[in-house]
Design a protein around this motif. Structure first.
Motif, short mmCIF file in Angstrom:
data_model
loop_
_atom_site.label_atom_id
_atom_site.label_comp_id
_atom_site.label_asym_id
_atom_site.label_seq_id
_atom_site.Cartn_x
_atom_site.Cartn_y
_atom_site.Cartn_z
N GLY A 231 52.84 15.63 72.66
CA GLY A 231 53.07 16.37 73.89
C GLY A 231 52.93 15.50 75.11
O GLY A 231 52.81 14.28 75.03
N ASP A 232 52.93 16.15 76.25
CA ASP A 232 52.85 15.43 77.52
C ASP A 232 51.39 15.13 77.85
O ASP A 232 50.68 15.96 78.40
N GLN A 233 50.94 13.97 77.48
CA GLN A 233 49.55 13.59 77.70
C GLN A 233 49.45 12.37 78.62
O GLN A 233 48.50 11.60 78.55
N GLY A 234 50.44 12.18 79.46
CA GLY A 234 50.41 11.04 80.35
C GLY A 234 51.11 9.85 79.74
O GLY A 234 51.76 9.93 78.70
N SER A 235 50.98 8.71 80.39
CA SER A 235 51.65 7.50 79.94
C SER A 235 51.03 6.98 78.65
O SER A 235 49.93 7.37 78.25
N LEU A 236 51.78 6.07 78.00
CA LEU A 236 51.27 5.45 76.79
C LEU A 236 49.98 4.70 77.07
O LEU A 236 49.03 4.76 76.29
N MET A 237 49.93 4.01 78.20
CA MET A 237 48.72 3.29 78.58
C MET A 237 47.54 4.25 78.73
O MET A 237 46.43 3.97 78.28
N SER A 238 47.79 5.39 79.35
CA SER A 238 46.73 6.38 79.53
C SER A 238 46.19 6.87 78.20
O SER A 238 44.98 7.02 78.01
N GLN A 239 47.08 7.10 77.25
CA GLN A 239 46.66 7.53 75.92
C GLN A 239 45.85 6.44 75.22
O GLN A 239 44.84 6.72 74.56
N GLN A 240 46.27 5.19 75.35
CA GLN A 240 45.55 4.08 74.74
C GLN A 240 44.15 3.95 75.34
O GLN A 240 43.18 3.72 74.61
N LEU A 241 44.05 4.10 76.64
CA LEU A 241 42.75 4.01 77.30
C LEU A 241 41.83 5.15 76.89
O LEU A 241 40.62 4.95 76.72
N THR A 242 42.41 6.32 76.70
CA THR A 242 41.62 7.47 76.23
C THR A 242 41.07 7.21 74.84
O THR A 242 39.89 7.47 74.56
N ARG A 243 41.93 6.68 73.97
CA ARG A 243 41.47 6.36 72.62
C ARG A 243 40.36 5.30 72.66
O ARG A 243 39.36 5.42 71.96
N LEU A 244 40.57 4.29 73.47
CA LEU A 244 39.57 3.22 73.56
C LEU A 244 38.23 3.74 74.04
O LEU A 244 37.17 3.34 73.54
N ASP A 245 38.25 4.61 75.01
CA ASP A 245 37.01 5.18 75.52
C ASP A 245 36.27 5.94 74.42
O ASP A 245 35.04 5.82 74.29
N LYS A 246 37.00 6.69 73.62
CA LYS A 246 36.40 7.44 72.52
C LYS A 246 35.83 6.50 71.46
O LYS A 246 34.71 6.69 70.97
N TRP A 247 36.61 5.46 71.09
CA TRP A 247 36.14 4.53 70.07
C TRP A 247 34.90 3.77 70.55
O TRP A 247 33.96 3.55 69.78
N GLN A 248 34.90 3.36 71.80
CA GLN A 248 33.75 2.62 72.33
C GLN A 248 32.50 3.50 72.38
O GLN A 248 31.39 3.03 72.11
#
Length: 367
Positions: free
Chosen positions: A159-176
């Motif tokens: 879905g519309d969850q923002g840019s690819l970069m935004s999604q990657q940063l969200t994942r990184l924040d969760k993993w960290q």
């Protein structure tokens, strides 16, 4: 010593009583006598033994039919909610961890754990003996609960969850954040040098490797595309890189502690690649100056743009050489499973765990 013997005897009696009750017909449609019996045996009060066969039965049921998930969660949560034994609590967490690694979609979508051990306290021994076990259980539970939440949110990419970069940063924040919680799970008392604790820590080590590998891979992807990102996204990427630097140092310290404590899998983990501080500073300079140079000098091959391109290519080379090394280590470990099999085979809840291969489904989680 007499008290310890008495606790073991009463534990055996309780387990046998629970097995008998599990085989009586129940009113609930959620109940399964075979599954309940396997769960009771896999989470017995015996701190010197883990019933490997019973754990295998549980995992086999889950992989064979999603219908088994409801009776599993009902039986396990009922046992965990009632127990005040640190042995049963740790075995229950290990069993739940193994269920996650069966990679069954219905389990991944479960969300929070079906039981709560956030304030667990053993009632069979004094606080002076069990405070370390209590802390370990609470930390282990907190990690698994958060892990369950993150896995249930995997569909956030759709879905519309923002840019690819935004999604990657969200994942990184969760993993960290998850890695921070993992690094808190450790034995803190000298009387915790027991087989059950060491096996649980073996699993934590494997999980740490998995999460850190994900972080490294995701950071590589982010840094290689940071030049086309928005200013705010680039700034977020920098914060994540700085946190990764700190976590790399914490991870090295954690692994050294585990090796000294006697955790088997800690000696099997390859060297952790640290992020050079000068590269973090260089990324700061690129982020601070990239937007201005792209805006003012776009389409003009003047010295500023030439310098920017040179720095960009140099940093890309650094990212490739420094970060992909860790990911390549993952591939090497996948191709050389024989080298890590000794650590895995010695674990009490495992026959075969390809610890560094996310695509495989383990028979047991490594403890």
């Amino acid at each position: 010593m007499v008290m310890g013997l008495w606790n073991r005897i009463t534990g055996v009696i309780k387990d046998k009583k629970s097995v008998v009750l599990a085989n009586f017909p129940g009113k609930s449609s959620y109940r399964s006598a075979v599954l309940e019996t396997a769960i009771i045996n896999a989470t017995s009060h015996d701190e010197g033994r883990i019933d490997k066969r019973s754990a295998q039965i549980v995992f086999s049921w889950i992989r064979a039919s999603p219908i088994s998930i409801r009776p599993l969660l009902w039986a396990l949560s009922t046992r965990m909610d009632k127990t005040r034994s640190w042995v049963v609590a740790i075995k229950g967490l290990m069993l739940m961890h193994g269920v996650f690694h069966c990679n069954v979609p219905a389990v991944q979508k479960m969300g929070r754990l079906p039981f709560d051990l956030s304030s667990f306290s053993d009632e069979y021994s004094g606080p002076s003996r069990t405070w370390g076990f209590n802390a370990f259980i609470r930390e282990y539970y907190a990690f698994l609960d958060q892990r369950a939440t993150i896995w249930s949110e995997k569909d956030y990419r759709k879905g519309d969850q923002g840019s690819l970069m935004s999604q990657q940063l969200t994942r990184l924040d969760k993993w960290q954040s998850l890695l921070d919680m993992l690094l808190q799970v450790r034995p803190r008392a000298q009387n915790m040098k027991l087989g059950l604790i060491l096996e649980a820590m073996d699993c934590i080590i494997i999980e740490i490797y998995d999460v850190y590998s994900r972080i490294c891979t995701e950071i590589t992807n982010v840094l290689l595309s940071v030049y086309s990102a928005e200013k705010s996204e680039a700034a977020s990427a920098l914060k994540i890189l700085q946190k990764a630097t700190v976590q790399g140092e914490q991870l090295s310290s954690f692994l050294e502690f585990c090796k000294e404590f006697g955790v088997l899998n800690a000696s099997e983990i390859p060297m952790i690649s640290q992020i050079p501080e000068e590269e973090v500073e260089e990324l700061k300079r690129i982020i601070n100056g990239a937007s201005h140079m792209i805006t003012v000098c776009k389409g003009h091959e003047d010295p500023a743009v030439v310098e920017y391109k040179e720095v960009k290519e140099r940093f890309k080379t650094v990212i490739t050489e420094e970060w992909v090394v860790f990911d390549e280590n993952t591939k090497i470990n996948e191709e050389n499973n024989d080298k890590i099999s000794s650590a895995q085979e010695s674990a009490a809840l495992i026959d075969h765990v390809p610890a560094y291969n996310h695509r495989e489904i383990p028979d047991f989680i490594c403890f």
